[in-house]
Structure formats: C-alpha cells, structure tokens
Scaffold this motif. Structure first.
Motif, PDB file in Angstrom:
ATOM      1  N   ALA A   9       6.845 -12.096  -3.750  1.00 53.74           N
ATOM      2  CA  ALA A   9       6.554 -10.867  -3.019  1.00 53.74           C
ATOM      3  C   ALA A   9       7.431  -9.738  -3.545  1.00 53.74           C
ATOM      4  O   ALA A   9       8.632  -9.892  -3.718  1.00 53.74           O
ATOM      5  N   ASP A  10       6.823  -8.614  -3.832  1.00 54.49           N
ATOM      6  CA  ASP A  10       7.533  -7.445  -4.334  1.00 54.49           C
ATOM      7  C   ASP A  10       6.941  -6.230  -3.639  1.00 54.49           C
ATOM      8  O   ASP A  10       5.738  -5.963  -3.769  1.00 54.49           O
ATOM      9  N   PRO A  11       7.751  -5.484  -2.890  1.00 54.88           N
ATOM     10  CA  PRO A  11       7.202  -4.331  -2.152  1.00 54.88           C
ATOM     11  C   PRO A  11       6.589  -3.263  -3.053  1.00 54.88           C
ATOM     12  O   PRO A  11       5.816  -2.435  -2.586  1.00 54.88           O
ATOM     13  N   LEU A  12       6.921  -3.265  -4.339  1.00 52.49           N
ATOM     14  CA  LEU A  12       6.371  -2.274  -5.265  1.00 52.49           C
ATOM     15  C   LEU A  12       5.328  -2.873  -6.206  1.00 52.49           C
ATOM     16  O   LEU A  12       4.989  -2.274  -7.227  1.00 52.49           O
ATOM     17  N   HIS A  13       4.837  -4.045  -5.837  1.00 54.95           N
ATOM     18  CA  HIS A  13       3.841  -4.718  -6.671  1.00 54.95           C
ATOM     19  C   HIS A  13       2.613  -3.836  -6.898  1.00 54.95           C
ATOM     20  O   HIS A  13       2.068  -3.775  -8.007  1.00 54.95           O
ATOM     21  N   ALA A  14       2.188  -3.135  -5.863  1.00 54.55           N
ATOM     22  CA  ALA A  14       1.010  -2.284  -5.981  1.00 54.55           C
ATOM     23  C   ALA A  14       1.217  -1.191  -7.022  1.00 54.55           C
ATOM     24  O   ALA A  14       0.289  -0.824  -7.752  1.00 54.55           O
ATOM     25  N   MET A  15       2.446  -0.672  -7.092  1.00 55.49           N
ATOM     26  CA  MET A  15       2.718   0.390  -8.054  1.00 55.49           C
ATOM     27  C   MET A  15       2.638  -0.123  -9.490  1.00 55.49           C
ATOM     28  O   MET A  15       2.262   0.614 -10.404  1.00 55.49           O
ATOM     29  N   ASP A  16       2.983  -1.394  -9.691  1.00 49.86           N
ATOM     30  CA  ASP A  16       2.842  -1.972 -11.023  1.00 49.86           C
ATOM     31  C   ASP A  16       1.369  -2.046 -11.431  1.00 49.86           C
ATOM     32  O   ASP A  16       1.012  -1.831 -12.594  1.00 49.86           O
ATOM     33  N   TRP A  17       0.499  -2.340 -10.463  1.00 46.28           N
ATOM     34  CA  TRP A  17      -0.926  -2.361 -10.757  1.00 46.28           C
ATOM     35  C   TRP A  17      -1.444  -0.958 -11.066  1.00 46.28           C
ATOM     36  O   TRP A  17      -2.274  -0.772 -11.969  1.00 46.28           O
ATOM     37  N   VAL A  18      -0.963   0.033 -10.328  1.00 48.85           N
ATOM     38  CA  VAL A  18      -1.371   1.408 -10.609  1.00 48.85           C
ATOM     39  C   VAL A  18      -0.954   1.804 -12.020  1.00 48.85           C
ATOM     40  O   VAL A  18      -1.716   2.426 -12.768  1.00 48.85           O
ATOM     41  N   LEU A  78      -7.740   6.007  -7.881  1.00 48.60           N
ATOM     42  CA  LEU A  78      -8.970   5.493  -7.261  1.00 48.60           C
ATOM     43  C   LEU A  78      -8.932   3.964  -7.178  1.00 48.60           C
ATOM     44  O   LEU A  78      -9.363   3.375  -6.175  1.00 48.60           O
ATOM     45  N   HIS A  79      -8.422   3.319  -8.210  1.00 49.54           N
ATOM     46  CA  HIS A  79      -8.271   1.862  -8.162  1.00 49.54           C
ATOM     47  C   HIS A  79      -7.274   1.457  -7.081  1.00 49.54           C
ATOM     48  O   HIS A  79      -7.456   0.424  -6.426  1.00 49.54           O
ATOM     49  N   TYR A  80      -6.229   2.233  -6.892  1.00 47.17           N
ATOM     50  CA  TYR A  80      -5.274   1.975  -5.812  1.00 47.17           C
ATOM     51  C   TYR A  80      -5.997   2.019  -4.471  1.00 47.17           C
ATOM     52  O   TYR A  80      -5.819   1.143  -3.612  1.00 47.17           O
ATOM     53  N   TYR A  81      -6.810   3.054  -4.283  1.00 46.77           N
ATOM     54  CA  TYR A  81      -7.594   3.159  -3.045  1.00 46.77           C
ATOM     55  C   TYR A  81      -8.502   1.944  -2.880  1.00 46.77           C
ATOM     56  O   TYR A  81      -8.554   1.321  -1.804  1.00 46.77           O
ATOM     57  N   ASP A  82      -9.218   1.593  -3.929  1.00 49.62           N
ATOM     58  CA  ASP A  82     -10.192   0.507  -3.874  1.00 49.62           C
ATOM     59  C   ASP A  82      -9.534  -0.845  -3.630  1.00 49.62           C
ATOM     60  O   ASP A  82     -10.069  -1.687  -2.906  1.00 49.62           O
TER      61      ASP A  82
END
Length: 457
Positions: free
Chosen positions: A258-267, A300-304
């Motif tokens: 678990a990484d709280p900034l995992h989503a930012m890596d995907w962005v 947009l991918h972040y939103y999706d």
C-alpha cells in the motif's frame, strides 16, 4: 471569433502540433489550392522554405517529413502512421514526390525544402513559404502560412501574431474572458460544459454527434496510453532517450504494498506513455498541442481509474470544460511554444485539465475557473528549450509533472469557495506579457536553457 472544442482537441501525429501537424496542414492546403485552381497539372516543381522556429528546430520535429506528406495529400488526423517510414524512404531514394498522390515532381530536402535558420517571416515565429513553378521556371503560385500552435494554420492574409482566421459562426453564449464566462453561467444557470455544449451545436453538430466525437477523442487517448505502455526501445532522433513507460507499467502492476501516492505513479505513467508515443511519431490527440498531449489524457485516466462513478458522461463534461478554458487561452494568450514558451503548451494543458477534473468532481463554475487559474499561474515563465530540437527532453517528464500539478490545482480549488486573489484573466494576461518579454532563445528555438546546457549524445 468562434473556437470549437474540436479545434483544441484534434487527432494527429507526433511529435509536434506546431512543427509537424501545422506544416502538414499548410502543405496539404497549398497542394489543394493548386488543384482547385487548375494549376496542379502545370506544376513542374515545388519549393518550401521553413523560417524562424521551424527553421531552427524543424529537423528534430519532423517538419520536413510533414511537408512531404502534406504535399502528397495527407493530413495529420488521417495519415497512416505505420506506412510513413516506407513512404518517406521511397521519396528520398527516388528524389520525387506525388502532389496529392498524382502529380510527380522532383523534391529533395536541402534544395526543394530549406530550413532557414536566420530569417523569420513577419507575423509569427512559425512561418513557411510554398512556391510552385511551371516547366519554364515561372512562378505559378506562392503562398506563406503560419503554424500558430495546436495545429492551427493561417495564411499570410490573416496578419497578426497567433491569429486564426476569424470564424463567423454565431454561438448562443459567446465569451472572451473568464469573467464573462462566469457571468453567463450565473445568468443562465448552466454549468460550464452545458454552456459549451450549446455553443458547440452552432458549429453544425447535434448533441449526440458531439458526445460521440468527444468519446472518440477519449478512445484515441486511451489507445495512445496503451501503445505507450507496450512499446519499448529508444526514441528516434539521436539523443538515445529510452522509453520508460513500458518498464514503469510492469513495475506498477507488480506492486502489492500500500502506498498513499500509488495513484500519482499511475498518472505519471499515463503522461509518459502518451508523450513517448508522440515523440516517436505516433497517433495522439493534441490537447491543446502535441508537446503537451499527455496531460489531459493522464488526468482523464485518473478520473476514469480512481473516481467512483466515473462515466462517459463525465468524460464529455471534462473535455467540454477543458475546451472552455482552452478557448480563453487561445483568445487572450497563446498555446504556441514558439510564441510564449512552454507556459503556452504545458501551462495551458495543465489549466485545462485542472478545470475539467474540477467540473467532474462536482466543482462550481467559480471553482472551475479557480482551478484553471492555479494551473496556469504556477507554470508562468516556463521556457521551451527542447534538447536537440526534439520533443523529448524535458518535454516528456514535464507532462508528467504538470499532470500531477493539475490534480493538485483541482483539489486545492475544490477545498475553497471559488474566491481567490488572482483571476484567470489576470493570469492569462501575465502569460501573454511574459511571452512577449521572454527572449527568443527560450521559445522553441533550442538556442537557450537545457538545449544548450545538456550535451547531445
């Protein structure tokens, strides 16, 4: 002057909307004009001169290839990107091209296509001149065009910096400033995307078609991410920049902690994937330019991917809202890196993406305007200094960082009530003024900044 959202978001090929897409459009337009006026069959040769920023960085941006393809009848949105290398190799080996695919004429880069590095045409840094000659060497037609950013092209009759030919379309809710846009939403009760939808109908599309076409753009964005995550190897151009999106994609798929900034890596991945595709000459969506093409798709991918309840309807609202901000930027400042530096490309895309995300997260029109202002304010003064004249360093990483910045701008705006100290209109005026004062060497010429302080190898 009316601007459609489909003027700001267009399917094209990399690596540059102004240096690749624009020259291709101009070349195609010139060739079509020869055909329309009965001059094509009389044409024995064609000469093209690229001036200013096109002359200085056109080779790295594929401007020569774009001119050849345009003269042969191709356009950025429809050219077969997989077939381009073979066609260009054939043109080079034979020393000829086929105007509009039919009229064969001699054409050699260096003699029939010239990169003029020391001279600029008067109205914009991205100028080019096409001349058609008959068998006796007499001029049949000569025409100058300007590529003013985002694939927009104007001819020499539309004088003035960063002007597009005035569109006389009458929209029901015209706005030229952020303040007037907010006033319209207050007076009508319409949201920003609802207002934009009504304006879009004036360009000849019905609502169903507008939605379908916007979702078509979203599909191209998704495909560019998929290709970017799949393709490996070195980017073309000589810098030997290695594509990183594929490896990052594999690493992110394998991570389990678990990484709280995992989503930012995907962005970050989404932006890198699109811009690596762009740098490789692949198909992307200008948003609003090729150099900044990764930011809107990444957000947009972040939103999706991360927003509960994300839907196609949300994608449509996102793009319409982003388009409204793009209209304001195009009207009041510039999206051209050759005119105002990268603040006009990455800065514009950051503001547009921040506004779109704020809308689909439930923001008010005031919060949407605030998010856009934050996005542009914190890119003011950003220079355009591509190493080797290629849209690779620092362009690719710059898209990733600006995507994160757009999300931060949206979240900051949503935590407020829409009231803020600096208006979007003031920020855009500042962008325009800063671009005017910026030295030319920092505006897509590769004569300043990282372009001269990083050794090409």
């Amino acid at each position: 002057m009316a601007i459609s959202v489909f003027d700001l978001f267009k399917v094209g090929i990399g690596p540059s909307s102004s240096h690749t897409g624009g020259p291709m459009v101009a070349a195609h337009r010139f060739a079509r004009s020869l055909s329309a006026d009965g001059l094509l069959e009389k044409t024995a040769s064609v000469r093209t001169v690229l001036y200013g920023s096109l002359g200085l960085t056109g080779k790295g941006h594929g401007s020569d290839k774009a001119v050849i393809l345009g003269l042969e009848g191709d356009r950025p949105e429809s050219v077969d990107v997989d077939g381009v290398p073979a066609r260009l190799a054939s043109a080079r080996s034979q020393g000829t091209i086929r105007l509009l695919g039919s009229r064969e004429v001699p054409f050699v880069v260096g003699s029939d296509l010239i990169f003029e590095r020391k001279e600029s045409l008067p109205h914009h840094p991205n100028g080019m001149r096409f001349t058609a000659y008959d068998d006796a060497g007499e001029v049949l037609r000569e025409k100058a065009y300007y590529s003013v950013g985002g694939g927009f092209v104007v001819d020499e009759d539309a004088t003035g910096a960063d002007r597009i030919k005035p569109d006389d379309t009458v929209v029901p809710y015209p706005f030229a400033t952020g303040a007037s846009l907010l006033s319209l939403t207050e007076e009508t009760g319409l949201s920003v995307p609802a207002l934009m939808m009504e304006n879009e109908k004036a360009f000849g599309r019905d609502e169903e078609t507008i939605r379908a076409d916007l979702l078509g753009l979203w599909q191209v964005m998704r495909e560019s991410v998929t290709r970017g995550c799949t393709n490996e190897g070195l980017l073309p151009g000589g810098l030997k920049v290695r594509r990183r999106a594929h490896l990052l994609y594999r690493k992110l798929l394998a991570e389990t902690e678990a990484d709280p900034l995992h989503a930012m890596d995907w962005v970050t991945l989404f932006a890198l994937a699109v811009n690596e595709e762009n740098a490789a000459g692949g198909r992307i969506v200008t948003a609003p330019t090729n150099g900044a093409a990764g930011i809107v798709p990444a957000v947009l991918h972040y939103y999706d991917k991360y927003v509960p309840g994300a839907s196609d309807e949300g994608v449509v609202r996102f793009l319409l809202t982003a388009g409204a901000i793009g209209v304001l930027i195009k009207e009041n400042a510039s999206i051209s890196g050759a005119e105002v530096g990268c603040q006009g490309e990455v800065g514009s895309a950051c503001a547009m993406a921040a506004a779109g995300l704020t809308e689909v997260l439930g923001g008010t029109p005031e919060q949407v305007e605030n998010a856009a202002e934050i996005g542009i304010e914190h890119n003011l003064g950003l220079t355009c200094d591509p190493v080797g004249g290629l849209v690779q360093v620092p362009c690719i990483e710059r898209n990733a960082v600006a995507s994160i910045k757009a999300i931060s701008a949206s979240r900051l705006a949503l935590r407020g009530d829409g009231r803020h100290f600096v208006s979007l209109d003031k920020a855009l005026k500042t962008m325009r003024d800063t671009g005017r004062d910026m030295l030319d060497k920092y505006k897509e010429t590769s004569r300043g900044g990282l372009a001269v302080n990083v050794i090409e190898c």
